[in-house]
Design a protein around this motif. Structure first.
Motif, PDB file in Angstrom:
ATOM      1  N   VAL A  18       0.830  -1.205   0.000  1.00 51.55           N
ATOM      2  CA  VAL A  18       0.000   0.000   0.000  1.00 51.55           C
ATOM      3  C   VAL A  18       0.871   1.265   0.000  1.00 51.55           C
ATOM      4  O   VAL A  18       0.561   2.255  -0.661  1.00 51.55           O
ATOM      5  CB  VAL A  18      -0.989  -0.016   1.184  1.00 51.55           C
ATOM      6  CG1 VAL A  18      -1.897   1.201   1.146  1.00 51.55           C
ATOM      7  CG2 VAL A  18      -1.846  -1.268   1.138  1.00 51.55           C
ATOM      8  N   GLN A  19       2.007   1.199   0.709  1.00 51.78           N
ATOM      9  CA  GLN A  19       2.936   2.342   0.695  1.00 51.78           C
ATOM     10  C   GLN A  19       3.454   2.596  -0.716  1.00 51.78           C
ATOM     11  O   GLN A  19       3.585   3.732  -1.157  1.00 51.78           O
ATOM     12  CB  GLN A  19       4.140   2.058   1.605  1.00 51.78           C
ATOM     13  CG  GLN A  19       3.868   2.358   3.061  1.00 51.78           C
ATOM     14  CD  GLN A  19       4.971   1.808   3.959  1.00 51.78           C
ATOM     15  OE1 GLN A  19       6.096   1.583   3.510  1.00 51.78           O
ATOM     16  NE2 GLN A  19       4.646   1.596   5.206  1.00 51.78           N
ATOM     17  N   TYR A  20       3.750   1.509  -1.391  1.00 53.15           N
ATOM     18  CA  TYR A  20       4.242   1.585  -2.770  1.00 53.15           C
ATOM     19  C   TYR A  20       3.196   2.266  -3.657  1.00 53.15           C
ATOM     20  O   TYR A  20       3.498   3.190  -4.420  1.00 53.15           O
ATOM     21  CB  TYR A  20       4.527   0.157  -3.233  1.00 53.15           C
ATOM     22  CG  TYR A  20       4.953  -0.014  -4.660  1.00 53.15           C
ATOM     23  CD1 TYR A  20       6.149   0.537  -5.132  1.00 53.15           C
ATOM     24  CD2 TYR A  20       4.164  -0.764  -5.540  1.00 53.15           C
ATOM     25  CE1 TYR A  20       6.538   0.344  -6.449  1.00 53.15           C
ATOM     26  CE2 TYR A  20       4.548  -0.962  -6.856  1.00 53.15           C
ATOM     27  CZ  TYR A  20       5.735  -0.401  -7.314  1.00 53.15           C
ATOM     28  OH  TYR A  20       6.111  -0.587  -8.607  1.00 53.15           O
ATOM     29  N   GLY A  75       2.209   9.813  -5.841  1.00 54.57           N
ATOM     30  CA  GLY A  75       2.881  11.078  -5.571  1.00 54.57           C
ATOM     31  C   GLY A  75       2.889  11.504  -4.112  1.00 54.57           C
ATOM     32  O   GLY A  75       3.262  12.625  -3.802  1.00 54.57           O
ATOM     33  N   MET A  76       2.503  10.620  -3.201  1.00 56.01           N
ATOM     34  CA  MET A  76       2.541  10.961  -1.785  1.00 56.01           C
ATOM     35  C   MET A  76       3.986  10.919  -1.283  1.00 56.01           C
ATOM     36  O   MET A  76       4.761  10.070  -1.717  1.00 56.01           O
ATOM     37  CB  MET A  76       1.721   9.927  -1.006  1.00 56.01           C
ATOM     38  CG  MET A  76       0.562  10.516  -0.249  1.00 56.01           C
ATOM     39  SD  MET A  76      -0.360   9.192   0.542  1.00 56.01           S
ATOM     40  CE  MET A  76      -1.825   9.221  -0.448  1.00 56.01           C
ATOM     41  N   GLY A  77       4.321  11.823  -0.383  1.00 57.51           N
ATOM     42  CA  GLY A  77       5.644  11.794   0.226  1.00 57.51           C
ATOM     43  C   GLY A  77       5.776  10.575   1.123  1.00 57.51           C
ATOM     44  O   GLY A  77       4.770   9.995   1.532  1.00 57.51           O
ATOM     45  N   ARG A  78       7.005  10.203   1.441  1.00 60.63           N
ATOM     46  CA  ARG A  78       7.281   8.989   2.209  1.00 60.63           C
ATOM     47  C   ARG A  78       6.511   8.950   3.545  1.00 60.63           C
ATOM     48  O   ARG A  78       5.844   7.983   3.869  1.00 60.63           O
ATOM     49  CB  ARG A  78       8.797   8.904   2.452  1.00 60.63           C
ATOM     50  CG  ARG A  78       9.234   7.715   3.264  1.00 60.63           C
ATOM     51  CD  ARG A  78       9.356   6.502   2.385  1.00 60.63           C
ATOM     52  NE  ARG A  78       9.495   5.296   3.203  1.00 60.63           N
ATOM     53  CZ  ARG A  78       9.284   4.075   2.770  1.00 60.63           C
ATOM     54  NH1 ARG A  78       8.892   3.864   1.530  1.00 60.63           N
ATOM     55  NH2 ARG A  78       9.447   3.039   3.560  1.00 60.63           N
ATOM     56  N   GLN A  91       2.070   6.739   6.905  1.00 58.46           N
ATOM     57  CA  GLN A  91       0.984   6.969   7.853  1.00 58.46           C
ATOM     58  C   GLN A  91      -0.369   6.558   7.278  1.00 58.46           C
ATOM     59  O   GLN A  91      -1.138   5.839   7.912  1.00 58.46           O
ATOM     60  CB  GLN A  91       0.967   8.448   8.245  1.00 58.46           C
ATOM     61  CG  GLN A  91       0.114   8.688   9.478  1.00 58.46           C
ATOM     62  CD  GLN A  91      -0.145  10.167   9.699  1.00 58.46           C
ATOM     63  OE1 GLN A  91       0.534  11.025   9.120  1.00 58.46           O
ATOM     64  NE2 GLN A  91      -1.131  10.468  10.511  1.00 58.46           N
ATOM     65  N   ARG A  92      -0.618   6.996   6.052  1.00 54.32           N
ATOM     66  CA  ARG A  92      -1.926   6.705   5.442  1.00 54.32           C
ATOM     67  C   ARG A  92      -2.077   5.206   5.196  1.00 54.32           C
ATOM     68  O   ARG A  92      -3.168   4.657   5.339  1.00 54.32           O
ATOM     69  CB  ARG A  92      -2.073   7.500   4.139  1.00 54.32           C
ATOM     70  CG  ARG A  92      -3.346   7.177   3.395  1.00 54.32           C
ATOM     71  CD  ARG A  92      -4.156   8.397   3.015  1.00 54.32           C
ATOM     72  NE  ARG A  92      -5.336   8.008   2.240  1.00 54.32           N
ATOM     73  CZ  ARG A  92      -6.552   7.829   2.751  1.00 54.32           C
ATOM     74  NH1 ARG A  92      -6.766   8.015   4.047  1.00 54.32           N
ATOM     75  NH2 ARG A  92      -7.556   7.470   1.991  1.00 54.32           N
ATOM     76  N   SER A  93      -1.000   4.535   4.807  1.00 54.10           N
ATOM     77  CA  SER A  93      -1.080   3.088   4.552  1.00 54.10           C
ATOM     78  C   SER A  93      -1.468   2.344   5.819  1.00 54.10           C
ATOM     79  O   SER A  93      -2.331   1.456   5.796  1.00 54.10           O
ATOM     80  CB  SER A  93       0.268   2.556   4.047  1.00 54.10           C
ATOM     81  OG  SER A  93       0.625   3.218   2.870  1.00 54.10           O
TER      82      SER A  93
END
Ligand code: ADP
Ligand code: MG
Length: 321
Positions: free
Chosen positions: A99-101, A107-110, A115-117
């Motif tokens: 999900v982070q990938y 285009g989300m920052g690291r 956090q969102r994942s």
């Protein structure tokens, strides 16, 4: 009822290669903002083809797709979250990594992505399994993971292609419950070949058959408008009895009478002792049928007087009835 249209499709057609028939022909519909719409139809009807064009993965042969607030031809993929019919994963990744990938790809920052994942995995109910490899997930967990991926960019429209078809009953229940929650927050279009799934979740239905829309509208209105009175009749299933033959003969004669009380009848293909009579008027049909049954002395075991179901209508419009 007038409602905001989130998406409008006009005369969408698709011809694959130089195949002689069109997989999709002049399909027009709209999706109301905040509504949950089921795209229904038997296998091969054109559901996946429609969905892939909506998501921008497949070019239409002709027709237009308009999305609220987007110039025609502009990229609208940021507005759509998509769960494909057969999602593919790298089994060696953990759910969280996957999900982070996806988050970083949009285009989300690291830091935001991490956090969102984590939030989303909690949201879809697999937070505890986030660090485990996807290869060890059950079907229901993979479907939840893919939903988390589809929600990562807070899409206005969530499109799901057969989200529960490949799941066992428990996985199916899990994902249906989750969709029930998600539909409070976002506009949803999901496809299914199972009428029951559609009935459980959706406000509106689009029924497809052979690349065309066979029927569309609000579920409640379609249900009300297509409620035919029916009589369900069953006689004793006795070996060696000629009652079945008498039943079939009588129904044929009844249907042929001038001003017949029945519109049509169907003998159950799996049980020749059971028949469904679609009738004009329930009281009149009940009177006539009871009278004649008594006269014929058929060994009736069941007579039920009710209305046709959405399943009956579905079978009728997809020509399987
Ligand atoms: N890539 C393709 N090339 C050729 N024919 C296709 C392709 N994808 C789908 N079709 C055909 O288009 C029709 C609709 O398929 P599909 O949209 O997958 O139906 P559904 O999702 O409702 O089961 C089918 O006849 C199918 O064989
Ligand atoms: Mg499909």
């Amino acid at each position: 009822m007038e409602m905001e249209k989130l998406l409008e499709v006009h005369n969408l057609s698709k011809q694959f290669g130089n195949s002689s028939t069109k997989a999709l022909q002049d399909v027009s519909f709209s999706l109301g903002e905040g509504r949950c719409t089921a795209l229904l139809g038997p296998n091969g009807a054109g559901k996946t083809t429609t969905i892939r064009m909506l998501t921008g993965l497949l070019m239409p042969t002709s027709g237009t797709i308009r999305i609220q607030g987007v110039q025609p031809g502009a990229d609208h993929r940021g507005l759509i979250g998509y769960l494909p019919q057969t999602p593919a994963f790298h089994g060696w990744m953990s759910g969280l990594e996957f999900v982070q990938y996806a988050a970083e790809l949009c285009g989300m920052g690291r830091r935001d992505a991490v956090q969102r994942s984590a939030e989303l995995l909690e949201r879809v109910g697999i937070g505890a399994a986030g660090k485990r490899r996807i290869a060890g997930y059950s079907g229901g967990m993979k479907q939840r993971l893919c939903l988390a991926q589809a929600l990562i960019h807070r899409p206005k429209l969530l499109i799901l292609d057969e989200p529960v078809s490949a799941l066992d009953p428990i996985g199916r229940r899990d994902v249906m419950e989750l969709l029930g929650e998600l539909k409070q927050e976002t506009t949803i279009l999901f496809s299914t070949h199972v009428l029951h799934d559609a009935e459980e979740l959706c406000d509106d239905v689009l029924i497809m058959e052979s690349g065309r829309i066979a029927l569309q509208g609000q579920l409640s209105e379609i249900r009300a408008a297509n409620r035919d009175p029916v009589l369900l009749l069953e006689i004793e299933n006795e070996a060696g009895s000629d009652a079945r033959e008498a039943l079939a003969k009588w129904l044929q004669a009844l249907a042929k009478q001038a001003d017949s009380c029945i519109i049509r009848f169907e003998i159950d293909p799996l049980n020749s002792c059971a028949a469904k009579l679609i009738v004009h008027d329930r009281s009149e049909a009940r009177r006539i049928v009871l009278e004649q049954l008594l006269e014929l002395n058929l060994p009736v075991t069941k007579l039920e007087i009710g209305y046709s179901t959405l399943e009956d209508l579905f079978m009728k419009v997809v020509n399987r009835g």
